[in-house]
Scaffold this active site. Structure first.
Site, PDB file in Angstrom:
ATOM      1  N   THR A 143      -7.325   9.481   8.977  1.00 22.21           N
ATOM      2  CA  THR A 143      -6.909   8.247   8.292  1.00 22.21           C
ATOM      3  C   THR A 143      -6.688   7.114   9.298  1.00 22.21           C
ATOM      4  OG1 THR A 143      -4.633   9.031   8.427  1.00 22.21           O
ATOM      5  CG2 THR A 143      -5.785   9.389   6.330  1.00 22.21           C
TER       6      THR A 143
ATOM      7  N   GLY B 131      -7.103   3.803  10.891  1.00 20.60           N
ATOM      8  CA  GLY B 131      -7.725   2.525  10.520  1.00 20.60           C
ATOM      9  C   GLY B 131      -7.824   2.259   9.030  1.00 20.60           C
ATOM     10  N   THR B 132      -7.102   3.028   8.214  1.00 20.51           N
ATOM     11  CA  THR B 132      -7.187   2.822   6.751  1.00 20.51           C
ATOM     12  C   THR B 132      -6.743   1.407   6.356  1.00 20.51           C
ATOM     13  OG1 THR B 132      -5.034   3.880   6.582  1.00 20.51           O
ATOM     14  CG2 THR B 132      -6.932   5.216   5.988  1.00 20.51           C
ATOM     15  N   GLY B 133      -5.642   0.955   6.950  1.00 14.62           N
ATOM     16  CA  GLY B 133      -5.098  -0.359   6.580  1.00 14.62           C
ATOM     17  C   GLY B 133      -6.030  -1.489   6.982  1.00 14.62           C
ATOM     18  N   CYS B 134      -6.603  -1.386   8.186  1.00 15.76           N
ATOM     19  CA  CYS B 134      -7.541  -2.420   8.662  1.00 15.76           C
ATOM     20  C   CYS B 134      -8.758  -2.473   7.751  1.00 15.76           C
ATOM     21  CB  CYS B 134      -8.004  -2.098  10.086  1.00 15.76           C
ATOM     22  SG  CYS B 134      -6.670  -1.865  11.250  1.00 15.76           S
TER      23      CYS B 134
ATOM     24  N   LYS C 180       0.839  -1.204   0.000  1.00 19.34           N
ATOM     25  CA  LYS C 180       0.000   0.000   0.000  1.00 19.34           C
ATOM     26  C   LYS C 180       0.869   1.247   0.000  1.00 19.34           C
ATOM     27  CE  LYS C 180      -1.491  -1.651   3.793  1.00 19.34           C
ATOM     28  NZ  LYS C 180      -2.135  -1.979   5.080  1.00 19.34           N
TER      29      LYS C 180
HETATM   30  N1  LIG Z   1      -4.628  10.253   2.200  1.00 23.08           N
HETATM   31  C1  LIG Z   1      -5.045   9.233   1.471  1.00 23.08           C
HETATM   32  N2  LIG Z   1      -5.846   9.428   0.384  1.00 23.08           N
HETATM   33  C2  LIG Z   1      -6.294   8.389  -0.387  1.00 23.08           C
HETATM   34  N3  LIG Z   1      -5.959   7.098  -0.146  1.00 23.08           N
HETATM   35  C3  LIG Z   1      -5.171   6.834   0.922  1.00 23.08           C
HETATM   36  C4  LIG Z   1      -4.671   7.875   1.777  1.00 23.08           C
HETATM   37  N4  LIG Z   1      -3.920   7.291   2.769  1.00 23.08           N
HETATM   38  C5  LIG Z   1      -3.968   5.963   2.544  1.00 23.08           C
HETATM   39  N5  LIG Z   1      -4.691   5.679   1.415  1.00 23.08           N
HETATM   40  C6  LIG Z   1      -5.003   4.344   0.892  1.00 23.08           C
HETATM   41  O1  LIG Z   1      -5.568   3.599   1.958  1.00 23.08           O
HETATM   42  C7  LIG Z   1      -5.183   2.233   1.885  1.00 23.08           C
HETATM   43  C8  LIG Z   1      -4.464   1.868   3.191  1.00 23.08           C
HETATM   44  O2  LIG Z   1      -3.131   2.347   3.091  1.00 23.08           O
HETATM   45  P1  LIG Z   1      -2.171   2.797   4.275  1.00 23.08           P
HETATM   46  O3  LIG Z   1      -0.809   2.830   3.679  1.00 23.08           O
HETATM   47  O4  LIG Z   1      -2.700   4.040   4.900  1.00 23.08           O
HETATM   48  O5  LIG Z   1      -2.372   1.614   5.285  1.00 23.08           O
HETATM   49  P2  LIG Z   1      -1.791   1.439   6.740  1.00 23.08           P
HETATM   50  O6  LIG Z   1      -0.615   2.321   6.946  1.00 23.08           O
HETATM   51  O7  LIG Z   1      -1.618  -0.023   6.929  1.00 23.08           O
HETATM   52  O8  LIG Z   1      -2.943   1.937   7.660  1.00 23.08           O
HETATM   53  P3  LIG Z   1      -2.951   1.944   9.273  1.00 23.08           P
HETATM   54  O9  LIG Z   1      -2.371   3.239   9.670  1.00 23.08           O
HETATM   55  O10 LIG Z   1      -4.398   1.814   9.574  1.00 23.08           O
HETATM   56  O11 LIG Z   1      -2.126   0.785   9.730  1.00 23.08           O
HETATM   57  C9  LIG Z   1      -4.309   2.120   0.629  1.00 23.08           C
HETATM   58  O12 LIG Z   1      -5.121   1.763  -0.468  1.00 23.08           O
HETATM   59  C10 LIG Z   1      -3.768   3.544   0.465  1.00 23.08           C
HETATM   60  O13 LIG Z   1      -3.358   3.817  -0.856  1.00 23.08           O
HETATM   61  C1  LIG Z   2      -6.026  -2.727  17.326  1.00 24.72           C
HETATM   62  C2  LIG Z   2      -5.350  -2.034  16.206  1.00 24.72           C
HETATM   63  N1  LIG Z   2      -5.058  -2.736  15.078  1.00 24.72           N
HETATM   64  C3  LIG Z   2      -4.441  -2.114  14.050  1.00 24.72           C
HETATM   65  C4  LIG Z   2      -4.107  -0.780  14.122  1.00 24.72           C
HETATM   66  C5  LIG Z   2      -3.381  -0.112  12.964  1.00 24.72           C
HETATM   67  O1  LIG Z   2      -4.125   0.874  12.414  1.00 24.72           O
HETATM   68  C6  LIG Z   2      -4.439  -0.080  15.296  1.00 24.72           C
HETATM   69  N2  LIG Z   2      -4.147   1.236  15.446  1.00 24.72           N
HETATM   70  N3  LIG Z   2      -5.046  -0.739  16.324  1.00 24.72           N
END
Ligand SMILES: Nc1ncnc2c1ncn2[C@@H]1O[C@H](COP(=O)(O)OP(=O)(O)OP(=O)(O)O)[C@@H](O)[C@H]1O
Ligand SMILES: Cc1ncc(CO)c(N)n1
Length: 267
Positions: free
Chosen positions: A206, A208-211, A173
């Site tokens: 942003t 929880g975007t990854g979850c 990502k």
């Molecule tokens: N500001 C943004 N605008 C549009 N898309 C975004 C933005 N930030 C993240 N994304 C998208 O959101 C999805 C999750 O990516 P991200 O890299 O943020 O995950 P993450 O770091 O694992 O998240 P977390 O912080 O929840 O662990 C991907 O598809 C990424 O391209």
């Molecule tokens: C419980 C939990 N899982 C994943 C993340 C990563 O976003 C978080 N902040 N908290």
């Protein structure tokens, strides 16, 4: 109705972890189930406490689900330590769960540790070989591959290295590339690369975007989508959720899980 399971940590603030996963499952119309690995005290400002549940609690929850309901797909999120990872890997093998999405959660946005350093070896060597798809962000891809990612070609190199662990698909990502006008993610199937690009929004909401992204992939896989369609839907889901992000709390607010379905209802 198709079923999806999340094995992850609880975020009492509701934006990430189990809570984000269950909201996403619901919005994408699959029946959501959860196995909690750790309880976190957390809000939009950061993580104030981490309380792991221990392997017995994790294993007993998995058995309760597997022995009665089963699941069509599952994801893992925050796993905390190597003992929990090893126990989950054994259960995935025992129950022949194939559609496993591994979101290799390591560090929260505020820098707090959600996975012990000692657990990275188990993640790579015990869980990834069983996984269908792994969804690291850039720092996680650096940790799993052992290389630094400065530019897009580095993401390709990292994906190749991670793919050698035995996982079928690697999705890196690009959300952490903050200076880019687009958010560009990269999927690798062991041979070819596929890009998923959307507008990048300038927002602090942003959390929880990854979850959310990985649970949307899981929901689509549970419904029978192939990996390319599952990732495409998940990308639309997270892009809508970030664009309509919610101003709650005083820090990084959550994404809006309702945005995607709301848009499809308006169309
Ligand atoms: N500001 C943004 N605008 C549009 N898309 C975004 C933005 N930030 C993240 N994304 C998208 O959101 C999805 C999750 O990516 P991200 O890299 O943020 O995950 P993450 O770091 O694992 O998240 P977390 O912080 O929840 O662990 C991907 O598809 C990424 O391209
Ligand atoms: C419980 C939990 N899982 C994943 C993340 C990563 O976003 C978080 N902040 N908290």
């Amino acid at each position: 109705m198709k079923k999806a399971l999340t094995i992850a940590g609880s975020d009492c603030g509701g934006g990430a972890g189990i809570q984000a996963d269950l909201k996403t499952f619901q919005e994408l119309e699959v029946y959501g189930m959860s196995v909690i690995t750790a309880v976190t005290a957390q809000n939009t400002l950061g993580v104030q406490g981490v309380f792991p549940l221990g392997t017995e609690a994790v294993v007993r929850q998995i058995d309760s689900i597997a022995e009665d309901m089963g699941t069509d797909a599952l994801k893992t999120g925050m796993l905390f330590d190597s003992a929990i990872i090893e126990a989950i890997a054994e259960k995935i093998k025992e129950y022949h769960w194939e559609k496993t999405v591994v979101d290799p959660v390591m560090i929260a946005k505020g820098g707090e540790t959600l996975l012990q350093q000692e657990a990275i070896h188990a993640l790579k060597n015990k869980l990834l070989p069983l996984a269908f798809i792994v969804t690291p962000n850039i720092p996680e891809a650096e940790e799993l591959s052992g290389i630094k990612i400065h530019h897009f070609p580095d993401m390709k190199e990292a994906a190749r290295i991670i793919s050698d662990s035995g996982v079928r698909y690697v999705m890196i990502k690009g959300g952490h590339h903050e200076n880019s006008p687009v958010s560009r993610d990269l999927l690798f199937d062991g041979r070819n690369f596929y890009e998923y690009t959307a507008k990048r929004f300038v927002t602090k909401n942003t959390h929880g975007t990854g979850c959310t992204f990985s649970s949307a992939i899981t929901a689509e896989l549970a419904k029978g989508a192939d990996v390319f369609d599952a990732v495409a839907t998940a990308k639309d889901f997270i892009t809508a959720a970030i664009e309509d992000g919610i101003q709650i709390g005083n820090g990084h607010g959550p994404t809006n899980h309702w945005a995607y379905r709301k848009r499809s209802m308006v169309k």
